[in-house]
Design a protein around this motif. Structure first.
Motif, PDB file in Angstrom:
ATOM      1  N   ASP A 851       0.955  -1.226  -0.010  1.00  0.00           N
ATOM      2  CA  ASP A 851      -0.001  -0.023   0.019  1.00  0.00           C
ATOM      3  C   ASP A 851       1.141   1.376   0.100  1.00  0.00           C
ATOM      4  O   ASP A 851       2.007   1.371   0.307  1.00  0.00           O
ATOM      5  N   THR A 852       0.246   2.378  -0.323  1.00  0.00           N
ATOM      6  CA  THR A 852       0.961   3.535  -0.312  1.00  0.00           C
ATOM      7  C   THR A 852       0.496   4.543   0.813  1.00  0.00           C
ATOM      8  O   THR A 852       0.166   5.632   0.674  1.00  0.00           O
ATOM      9  N   GLY A 853       0.125   3.645   1.903  1.00  0.00           N
ATOM     10  CA  GLY A 853      -0.132   4.497   3.040  1.00  0.00           C
ATOM     11  C   GLY A 853       0.816   5.091   3.947  1.00  0.00           C
ATOM     12  O   GLY A 853       1.738   5.552   3.409  1.00  0.00           O
ATOM     13  N   ALA A 854       0.520   5.509   5.078  1.00  0.00           N
ATOM     14  CA  ALA A 854       1.188   6.133   6.089  1.00  0.00           C
ATOM     15  C   ALA A 854       2.527   5.376   6.195  1.00  0.00           C
ATOM     16  O   ALA A 854       3.565   6.037   6.575  1.00  0.00           O
ATOM     17  N   GLY A 855       2.380   4.057   6.093  1.00  0.00           N
ATOM     18  CA  GLY A 855       3.672   3.436   6.526  1.00  0.00           C
ATOM     19  C   GLY A 855       3.825   3.403   7.955  1.00  0.00           C
ATOM     20  O   GLY A 855       2.888   3.896   8.794  1.00  0.00           O
ATOM     21  N   MET A 856       4.817   2.574   8.467  1.00  0.00           N
ATOM     22  CA  MET A 856       4.897   2.320   9.785  1.00  0.00           C
ATOM     23  C   MET A 856       6.520   2.561  10.272  1.00  0.00           C
ATOM     24  O   MET A 856       7.237   1.912   9.563  1.00  0.00           O
ATOM     25  N   THR A 857       6.643   2.879  11.466  1.00  0.00           N
ATOM     26  CA  THR A 857       8.053   3.059  11.852  1.00  0.00           C
ATOM     27  C   THR A 857       8.342   1.476  12.300  1.00  0.00           C
ATOM     28  O   THR A 857       7.504   0.837  12.495  1.00  0.00           O
ATOM     29  N   ALA A 858       9.644   1.361  12.523  1.00  0.00           N
ATOM     30  CA  ALA A 858      10.070   0.054  13.093  1.00  0.00           C
ATOM     31  C   ALA A 858       9.347  -0.362  14.440  1.00  0.00           C
ATOM     32  O   ALA A 858       8.817  -1.566  14.595  1.00  0.00           O
ATOM     33  N   GLU A 859       9.100   0.575  14.981  1.00  0.00           N
ATOM     34  CA  GLU A 859       8.454   0.442  16.351  1.00  0.00           C
ATOM     35  C   GLU A 859       7.064  -0.007  16.355  1.00  0.00           C
ATOM     36  O   GLU A 859       6.510  -0.929  16.881  1.00  0.00           O
ATOM     37  N   GLN A 860       6.426   0.459  15.401  1.00  0.00           N
ATOM     38  CA  GLN A 860       5.194   0.326  15.038  1.00  0.00           C
ATOM     39  C   GLN A 860       5.144  -1.236  14.510  1.00  0.00           C
ATOM     40  O   GLN A 860       4.037  -2.184  14.978  1.00  0.00           O
ATOM     41  N   MET A 861       6.009  -1.565  13.765  1.00  0.00           N
ATOM     42  CA  MET A 861       6.048  -2.582  13.151  1.00  0.00           C
ATOM     43  C   MET A 861       6.313  -4.063  14.275  1.00  0.00           C
ATOM     44  O   MET A 861       5.494  -5.042  14.016  1.00  0.00           O
ATOM     45  N   GLY A 897       2.318 -23.358   8.169  1.00  0.00           N
ATOM     46  CA  GLY A 897       3.616 -23.710   7.698  1.00  0.00           C
ATOM     47  C   GLY A 897       4.142 -22.400   6.953  1.00  0.00           C
ATOM     48  O   GLY A 897       5.245 -22.549   6.280  1.00  0.00           O
ATOM     49  N   GLY A 898       3.478 -21.286   7.000  1.00  0.00           N
ATOM     50  CA  GLY A 898       3.989 -20.112   6.278  1.00  0.00           C
ATOM     51  C   GLY A 898       4.481 -18.988   7.370  1.00  0.00           C
ATOM     52  O   GLY A 898       4.297 -19.424   8.432  1.00  0.00           O
ATOM     53  N   THR A 899       4.444 -17.978   6.903  1.00  0.00           N
ATOM     54  CA  THR A 899       4.629 -16.690   7.699  1.00  0.00           C
ATOM     55  C   THR A 899       4.154 -15.375   7.001  1.00  0.00           C
ATOM     56  O   THR A 899       3.898 -15.386   5.916  1.00  0.00           O
ATOM     57  N   ILE A 900       3.987 -14.407   7.940  1.00  0.00           N
ATOM     58  CA  ILE A 900       3.851 -13.163   7.297  1.00  0.00           C
ATOM     59  C   ILE A 900       5.046 -12.047   7.537  1.00  0.00           C
ATOM     60  O   ILE A 900       5.111 -11.904   8.605  1.00  0.00           O
ATOM     61  N   LEU A 901       5.379 -11.598   6.381  1.00  0.00           N
ATOM     62  CA  LEU A 901       6.551 -10.723   6.735  1.00  0.00           C
ATOM     63  C   LEU A 901       6.017  -8.986   6.305  1.00  0.00           C
ATOM     64  O   LEU A 901       5.107  -9.011   5.319  1.00  0.00           O
ATOM     65  N   VAL A 902       6.538  -8.126   6.999  1.00  0.00           N
ATOM     66  CA  VAL A 902       6.305  -6.893   6.985  1.00  0.00           C
ATOM     67  C   VAL A 902       7.605  -5.966   6.644  1.00  0.00           C
ATOM     68  O   VAL A 902       8.478  -6.266   7.293  1.00  0.00           O
ATOM     69  N   GLU A 903       7.317  -4.943   5.734  1.00  0.00           N
ATOM     70  CA  GLU A 903       8.322  -4.099   5.321  1.00  0.00           C
ATOM     71  C   GLU A 903       7.468  -2.954   5.192  1.00  0.00           C
ATOM     72  O   GLU A 903       6.376  -2.749   4.579  1.00  0.00           O
ATOM     73  N   SER A 904       8.084  -2.097   5.948  1.00  0.00           N
ATOM     74  CA  SER A 904       7.197  -0.618   5.601  1.00  0.00           C
ATOM     75  C   SER A 904       8.172   0.521   5.948  1.00  0.00           C
ATOM     76  O   SER A 904       9.273   0.600   6.499  1.00  0.00           O
ATOM     77  N   GLN A 905       7.810   1.613   5.227  1.00  0.00           N
ATOM     78  CA  GLN A 905       8.443   2.852   5.216  1.00  0.00           C
ATOM     79  C   GLN A 905       7.568   4.115   5.830  1.00  0.00           C
ATOM     80  O   GLN A 905       6.508   4.085   4.984  1.00  0.00           O
ATOM     81  N   PRO A 906       7.974   4.743   6.589  1.00  0.00           N
ATOM     82  CA  PRO A 906       7.133   5.933   7.005  1.00  0.00           C
ATOM     83  C   PRO A 906       6.835   6.592   6.033  1.00  0.00           C
ATOM     84  O   PRO A 906       8.055   7.236   5.344  1.00  0.00           O
ATOM     85  N   GLY A 907       5.725   7.127   5.285  1.00  0.00           N
ATOM     86  CA  GLY A 907       5.352   8.100   4.527  1.00  0.00           C
ATOM     87  C   GLY A 907       5.380   7.413   3.060  1.00  0.00           C
ATOM     88  O   GLY A 907       4.838   8.178   2.067  1.00  0.00           O
ATOM     89  N   VAL A 908       5.926   6.203   3.015  1.00  0.00           N
ATOM     90  CA  VAL A 908       6.003   5.513   1.805  1.00  0.00           C
ATOM     91  C   VAL A 908       4.852   4.711   1.559  1.00  0.00           C
ATOM     92  O   VAL A 908       4.207   4.769   0.414  1.00  0.00           O
ATOM     93  N   GLY A 909       4.928   3.730   2.635  1.00  0.00           N
ATOM     94  CA  GLY A 909       4.001   2.713   2.254  1.00  0.00           C
ATOM     95  C   GLY A 909       4.442   1.368   3.183  1.00  0.00           C
ATOM     96  O   GLY A 909       5.402   1.529   3.675  1.00  0.00           O
ATOM     97  N   SER A 910       3.663   0.299   3.069  1.00  0.00           N
ATOM     98  CA  SER A 910       4.038  -0.637   3.771  1.00  0.00           C
ATOM     99  C   SER A 910       3.984  -2.119   2.640  1.00  0.00           C
ATOM    100  O   SER A 910       2.994  -1.778   1.619  1.00  0.00           O
ATOM    101  N   GLU A 911       4.372  -2.970   2.932  1.00  0.00           N
ATOM    102  CA  GLU A 911       4.291  -4.405   2.124  1.00  0.00           C
ATOM    103  C   GLU A 911       4.142  -5.542   3.138  1.00  0.00           C
ATOM    104  O   GLU A 911       5.000  -5.566   3.943  1.00  0.00           O
ATOM    105  N   PHE A 912       3.185  -6.015   2.998  1.00  0.00           N
ATOM    106  CA  PHE A 912       3.004  -7.342   3.640  1.00  0.00           C
ATOM    107  C   PHE A 912       3.057  -8.415   2.624  1.00  0.00           C
ATOM    108  O   PHE A 912       2.453  -8.585   1.603  1.00  0.00           O
ATOM    109  N   THR A 913       3.944  -9.498   3.226  1.00  0.00           N
ATOM    110  CA  THR A 913       4.035 -10.712   2.316  1.00  0.00           C
ATOM    111  C   THR A 913       3.354 -11.912   3.028  1.00  0.00           C
ATOM    112  O   THR A 913       4.062 -12.175   4.138  1.00  0.00           O
TER     113      THR A 913
END
Lengths: 1192, 124
Positions: A851-861, A897-913
């Motif tokens: 998404d191109t939302g607000a993104g999250m900080t590491a802490e939020q993540m 047997g899987g996982t959910i990964l998160v990457e995010s940059q505040p102001g840029v967006g987030s990516e959930f895998t």
């Protein structure tokens, strides 16, 4: 001098004193005697000579009396007769002759009466009567007396020279004419030697008429023969010499005829001194003057002097102790007759006439020969009469010193010259030999000397006696002293002696006692010291300032190998390298060497010593100074501390090992503690989490519930008229709230179910992914529209092999997940874009929602997947978000047997895998729920352990223990046996004792590891000492120390049925990662590294590590996420993970970690050893290129 | 009839509170979190505060403590509204400075009574 004892000295002293005294006495007595004797002799001489003169005077007085008397008998002249006529008268003549006759008779009578008178002896040679005529002339009328010596000269003229006679007559005449009123006229004629050796003088006695006027009637002329006088005397005494000199000093009678005419006055000695003279003698000078000269200087009696050589004579004496043997006169006469013969020879021989009372015979002569002859005559006569003579001749004495007495001879009635007659006197000199006198003295002196000698000896002996008595106690003391010096203390001392000796003895005894005591003390001390020196284990060496060794005890011999006699005299430097301080001190030539205490700071030095054979060893030294009276000695104590040094080294090593062990133990304890803490924390956290969760749930539930209740109450409240008029909005609110409540409850139930560990039933079926996704997209569209977001899809057309993508999974659940994510994306993005992408990756399907939302900080993540975690509370709730969505999604993913990964940059967006396996496995255990760490052990009750230990006891203990634990045990007593059994049986593990006699553990280990058949068997070293590095280097799997920690052993063994591998280090900080990696590699591990979670997962999937070192705080995927993902990887769930983190974990963290993580250690406290320790606990030692290490 | 500040982050509940209180003729002001609440108090001090506990940014406890620390705002009575009614929570709320507390879901009758009581007390 020292050898003479006191006694002897006393004796000598006494003797000496006696000798001196007696000598003194004898000398004094000799001198005294001599003086006395000489005086006596001189007195004798004086007496003798005086006697002679007296005799002469008596004769003349006699004659004078006779003359007077006779003259008185002469008749007076007739009256009227002239004197002349008278003289010529016959009567007168006749009476004169009668007178002469009468005188002659009287002389004869006298002669008969005293044979010793001069008349008899012929000294008066003749008496003439002379008649005097009126003119004064005279004529010889009658010769009255004739000489009696037989040599008769009838002629008066011969006796008296006519001139002399004439002279006499003339002088008488003068005198007569002078009518001197003296009866006697002295008229002395000149002394005329009438013949050789004869000396005559005549003097007149006047014949006068009695009456007033003396009228000379006649003359008596008396002729005296002095020679006869001297001879007579000489004949009777051999001791004295008689000389006659006239008043000018000319010798008239002299024993030595040659000297006659010589003068006293001319007798001088060699030095010109007058040798023979008389004092107060008016010697007539040669020149006729009367002045006294030096001749008069010597005394009237010459005490001593030397006469001219011609007066010397030899003198012998024969003492007759019992009286002379010549008792009768015949014998005497015979002897004298023979001796007389010798006198005729001249040479002045004379001898002493023997009388019956004589006690000696003396002979004197000027010639020795005559003397000897005389001696022979005497001896002859002695023999003749049968006399055996005991005493020998005394002498011959050479007489040349004399005492003399001078007597003036005056003829006439007064021969002593009382009346001054003016006639020249003669002098009679009587001489005694001093040597002869001395002979007498000497005889007596000699006896005195003998006596004195005897006295000396006697005195000496006498002195010796008391001296000995005196010194005997001293000797005893001396002996006692000697014995004392030799060490014998018995004291034989004269302690009872009186006086100083006794005191000395008592003092000495006391001293001896003291010495004995002190000696004893010294001996004891010495013995003790000797004992100390002998038995001392340390070498005690004494050396002087130059380092020359003086004393050397037995221990030193032992230590250094030198015998005492070998090393004494050598230098101490030989024994060791002298420390510089001592070298300076020893060499010190400046004289001001400081004391050792100043030189050596520390009392003990440890240095390398040198033995005799050259070997060096460790030496501990201590020095001290021994200041002696005149020099300084240094005593050194040497101890061979080689062993001690080695021991110290070993102790140090052991200490270090011990410390390491202690640290290890501490670490282990801490580890255990932290584990417990963790467990506690976990339990507490679990509790707290549970509480929190309950609280949160309660809160979450109450919120909508409050809304429902509240709004309902409002509506029911009659007061709320406005509200009641239009209840719809309120009812809607109520409805919405209750719906929310329902959803919430459902979600909660889901979560509860999943959390409880209930295996969520998965409806697994195969389905095509693409249509499935498309349906989801449609469902999600309204959500997107809400926030004006655009949904973009990205689906792959086909798989790599051309077939359609299919999944074997629970469709509903997958949908749930994807919808959740999509709705989140939509919620948190406004006017943005949401991308839905699907990809396949080998066995995995990845759904990417960007998404191109607000993104999250590491802490939020961080808290993203936590239940009820909301970024923005109000927003979520408004939109009906329970806050559980992601949690559920994640749980579901993991469940599959899987996982959910998160990457995010505040102001840029987030990516959930969402990563799911293409084929979801079935019947998984509750992976989705964090559970307790699965015990690695599988029941291995039948596994075999090979026990290699040489000690049967240890072996048995180990065996029984292991059997209790459920292992089968093969025992081996030695390395060889062990290796053989290992090859045969291939046990699950081997316990190996390190210290074994035959083949030590290390060799066994090396052997095992190098043998292909046995190298994969884990070996656990059992040893007392710790030598881990070595062990690990060789390939020991783990390391246990004896005494064995049985729990640990069990744990390890159970663990090590497994194989070994490598370590994966997951750390984002490069330097820390590097540090860890290097440390581990150094320790011998194989290490792979990853810098973040994603990389780590890749690494794990490609090459499964045996242990993972994990940092929690990392970007992209933090530790927790990684862990969650990790657990989903097949075969990776058993991999122990060691979390290394700086982050302070909270309860939930810990809860999450619980079970997933084998250890949690804080970075701050990270120590390599601990880390290694932790790793080792879980990881067997990595082998090099183990085939099993590589698999994914 | 007082000025009441309601501090509540949930909109729905805020709405509810407002409506109910207004029904009792109170003047209601709202704040969504602690920070906002403090600001509001400074600007327009209310007669009473109803403080929710669980809020973002600054929770109720902290807000109450701040209010009590400030002498100006100390006297304002506060009623804590909390979903948790355990003894610990109650104690915590009172320690933080609440005069009283009320558990959710709120019993409005009782709440009103407490409000009246506190208002009477604090009124000069």
């Amino acid at each position: 001098m020292f050898r003479i004892s006191i006694a002897q000295r006393l004796a000598l002293l006494a003797a000496f004193v006696a000798l001196v005294m007696t000598l003194a006495v004898s000398v004094l007595s000799y001198l005294q005697n001599r003086t006395v004797l000489i005086t006596h002799e001189l007195v004798d001489l004086a007496d003798e000579s005086n006697l002679r003169m007296h005799e002469l005077r008596e004769e003349s007085r006699f004659l004078m009396r006779e003359a007077r008397e006779t003259a008185g008998a002469i008749p007076q002249p007739e009256p009227g007769m002239t004197h002349q006529a008278y003289l010529r008268s016959e009567a007168f003549r006749r009476s004169l002759v009668q007178s002469w006759e009468r005188i002659r008779q009287r002389c004869d009578e006298r002669g008969r009466r005293s044979p010793s008178s001069w008349l008899d002896r012929g000294v008066i040679r003749a008496i003439y009567g002379l008649a005097v005529d009126s003119e004064g002339g005279s004529e010889v009328v009658q010769k009255i007396i004739e000489g009696t010596d037989g040599v008769l000269d009838r002629s008066p003229d011969r006796l008296l020279a006519s001139e002399a006679l004439a002279d006499l007559q003339r002088r008488y005449k003068e005198l007569a004419l002078q009518r001197r009123p003296t009866l006697s006229r002295q008229l002395v004629s000149d002394v005329r030697p009438l013949s050789t050796g004869e000396l005559r003088q005549a003097f007149c006695i006047g014949f006068e008429m009695a009456g007033a006027a003396a009228q000379p009637l006649g003359l008596l002329v008396i002729v005296v023969d002095f020679t006869r006088m001297v001879e007579n005397r000489a004949r009777h005494s051999a001791r004295h010499l008689y000389l006659i000199a006239d008043n000018s000093g000319r010798f008239l009678i002299h024993p030595d005829a040659a000297y006659l005419g010589g003068s006293i006055r001319e007798d001088r000695d060699a030095k010109g001194r007058i040798r023979f003279a008389f004092k107060n003698v008016p010697w007539a000078k040669a020149d006729g003057s009367d002045e006294p000269d030096e001749f008069s200087l010597l005394g009237e009696s010459l005490r001593t002097g030397e006469l001219p050589p011609s007066l010397t004579f030899w003198f012998v004496r024969r003492p007759y102790s019992r009286g002379t043997p010549f008792q009768n006169s015949e014998q005497r006469s015979a002897l004298e007759a023979d001796l007389e013969q010798l006198t005729l020879r001249g040479q002045g021989f004379r001898f002493s006439r023997q009388k019956p009372e004589s006690r000696e015979i003396t002979l004197a002569a000027q010639d020795k020969e005559i003397l000897r002859e005389a001696q022979r005559i005497v001896e002859h006569h002695e023999r003749n009469i049968g006399h055996r003579q005991a005493e020998d001749w005394e002498g011959p004495i050479f007489c040349r010193s004399f005492a003399a007495h001078l007597v003036p001879l005056r003829l006439g009635p007064d021969p002593l010259g009382v009346e001054e007659s003016g006639d020249n006197p003669l002098y009679l000199i009587v001489i005694a030999s001093l040597e002869e006198i001395a002979q007498d003295i000497f005889k007596s002196t000699r006896s005195v000397l003998w006596a004195s000698l005897a006295l000396c000896v006697g005195a000496g002996w006498l002195a010796l006696i008391p001296a000995v008595f005196l010194t005997r106690p001293l000797k005893r003391i001396n002996q006692a002293a000697q014995r004392l010096a030799e060490g014998a203390y018995d004291t034989d001392l004269p302690t009872k002696a009186p006086g100083e000796i006794g005191t000395l003895a008592r003092t000495f005894r006391h001293m001896a006692e003291q010495i004995r005591q002190r000696d004893q003390e010294l001996t004891d001390a010495l013995a003790r010291m000797q004992a100390v020196l002998r038995t001392a284990a340390d070498g005690i060496i004494t050396f002087n300032e130059q380092g020359i060794i003086e004393e050397w005890n037995q221990a030193a011999e032992r230590i250094f190998g030198y015998r005492g006699d070998e090393i004494r005299g050598q230098r101490v430097q030989q024994l060791m390298d002298i420390p510089p301080e001592l070298a300076r001190y020893l060499g010190g030539s400046d004289g001001s060497s400081p004391s050792l205490q100043n030189v050596f700071g520390t009392p003990n030095l440890v240095h390398r010593g040198r033995r005799k054979d050259g070997a060096t060893f460790w030496l501990e030294l201590a020095f001290s100074e021994v200041p002696l009276k005149d020099r300084r000695l240094i005593t050194g104590i040497f101890r061979d501390v080689t062993r001690r040094v080695e021991d110290e080294e070993r102790i140090k090593q052991l200490n270090e090992l011990l410390e390491a062990r202690v640290r290890l133990r501490t670490a282990e304890l801490e580890e255990a503690k932290s584990k417990l803490e963790l467990a506690l924390d976990a339990a507490q956290a679990a509790n707290r989490a549970k509480d929190a969760f309950v609280r949160t749930i309660s809160h979450e539930l109450r919120t909508p519930l409050s809304a429902v209740k509240g709004f309902t109450e409002l509506l029911l409240n009659p007061k709320a008229t406005k509200l009641r008029e239009n209840p719809i909005p309120t009812l809607q609110k109520i409805h919405s709230a209750s719906e929310y409540l329902l959803t919430l409850i459902n979600d909660l139930l889901d979560v509860a179910r999943m959390t409880a560990g209930e295996p969520i039933q998965l409806n697994l079926a195969e389905f095509e992914v693409l249509p499935f996704c498309q349906a989801i997209v449609e469902m999600a569209q309204p959500l997107m529209k809400k926030n004006n977001n655009q949904l973009v899809v990205d689906f792959p057309a086909a798989t790599a092999d051309g077939s359609l993508l299919r999944m074997y999974a629970d469709e509903t659940r997958v949908r749930q997940i994807l919808l959740n994510l999509l709705s989140n994306a939509a919620k948190f993005t406004e006017n943005g874009q949401v991308t839905f992408q699907v990809r396949q990756n080998d066995d995995w399907v990845e759904f990417h929602i960007r998404d191109t939302g607000a993104g999250m900080t590491a802490e939020q993540m961080q808290g993203l997947f936590k239940p009820f975690y909301r970024i923005d509370n109000s927003t979520t709730r408004k939109q009906g978000g329970t806050g559980l969505g992601l949690s559920i999604s994640k749980l579901l993913a993991e469940r599959m047997g899987g996982t959910i990964l998160v990457e995010s940059q505040p102001g840029v967006g987030s990516e959930f895998t969402v990563r799911l396996p293409v084929r979801v496995a079935d019947n998984r255990q509750a992976l989705s729920a964090p559970s307790a760490p699965r015990p690695v052990e599988a029941p291995r009750n039948r596994h075999t352990i090979l026990v290699i230990d040489d000690d049967p006891l240890s072996r048995e203990m180990l065996q029984s223990f292991l059997q209790r634990e459920g292992f089968a045990v093969i025992p081996a007593a030695g390395g060889d046996e062990g290796i053989r059994l290992a090859r045969e049986h291939r046990p699950a593990a081997i316990t190996l004792d390190v210290l074994m006699p035959q083949m030590d553990g290390w060799s066994v280990l090396a052997s095992l590891k190098s043998d292909r058949r046995t190298h994969d068997i884990p070996v656990i070293m059992l040893t007392v000492a710790e030598d881990r590095q070595r062990g690990f280097a060789l390939g020991a799997s783990d390391f246990l120390t004896k005494p064995i920690d049985w729990n640990r052993l069990s744990e390890v063994l159970h663990r090590y049925a497994d194989t070994s591998g490598h370590i994966l280090v997951v750390e984002d900080d490069p330097s820390q990662r590097e540090h860890l990696v290097q440390s581990l590699r150094l320790a011998g591990w194989q290490v792979h590294e990853a810098s973040d979670g994603r990389e780590a997962l890749q690494a794990v999937m490609t090459d499964r590590p045996a242990v993972i070192l994990l940092d929690l705080l990392m970007p992209n995927m933090n530790g927790f996420e990684f862990l969650e993902e990790l657990r989903r990887i097949p075969n990776a769930e058993h991999v122990p993970v060691i979390v290394v983190t700086a982050k302070d974990l909270d309860e939930y963290d810990r809860a999450r970690l619980r079970g997933w993580v084998a250890e949690v250690i804080g970075k701050q406290s990270l120590k390599e050893a601990e880390l290694l320790q932790f790793i080792r606990k879980h990881l067997p030692m990595p082998l090099t290129a183990s085939p099993e290490a590589s698999h994914g | 009839m007082a000025k009441i500040l309601v501090v509540e982050d949930d909109d729905m509940l805020m709405d509810l509170m407002r409506q109910t209180l207004e029904l009792s003729d109170h003047l209601v002001a709202g704040a969504g979190n602690g920070v906002e609440a403090l600001e509001r108090v400074k600007v327009d001090p209310p007669d009473l505060i109803l403080m929710d506990i669980g809020m973002p940014l600054m929770d109720g406890y902290e807000a109450m403590r701040r209010l009590r620390a400030d002498p100006q705002t100390r006297v304002i009575p506060i009623i804590a509204l909390t979903a948790h009614a355990s003894v610990t929570d109650r104690k915590q709320a009172l320690d933080a400075g609440a005069d009283d507390y009320e558990a959710k879901p709120v019993d409005f009758d009782r709440l009103e009574a407490k409000i009246q009581l506190l208002l009477r007390r604090s009124a000069p």
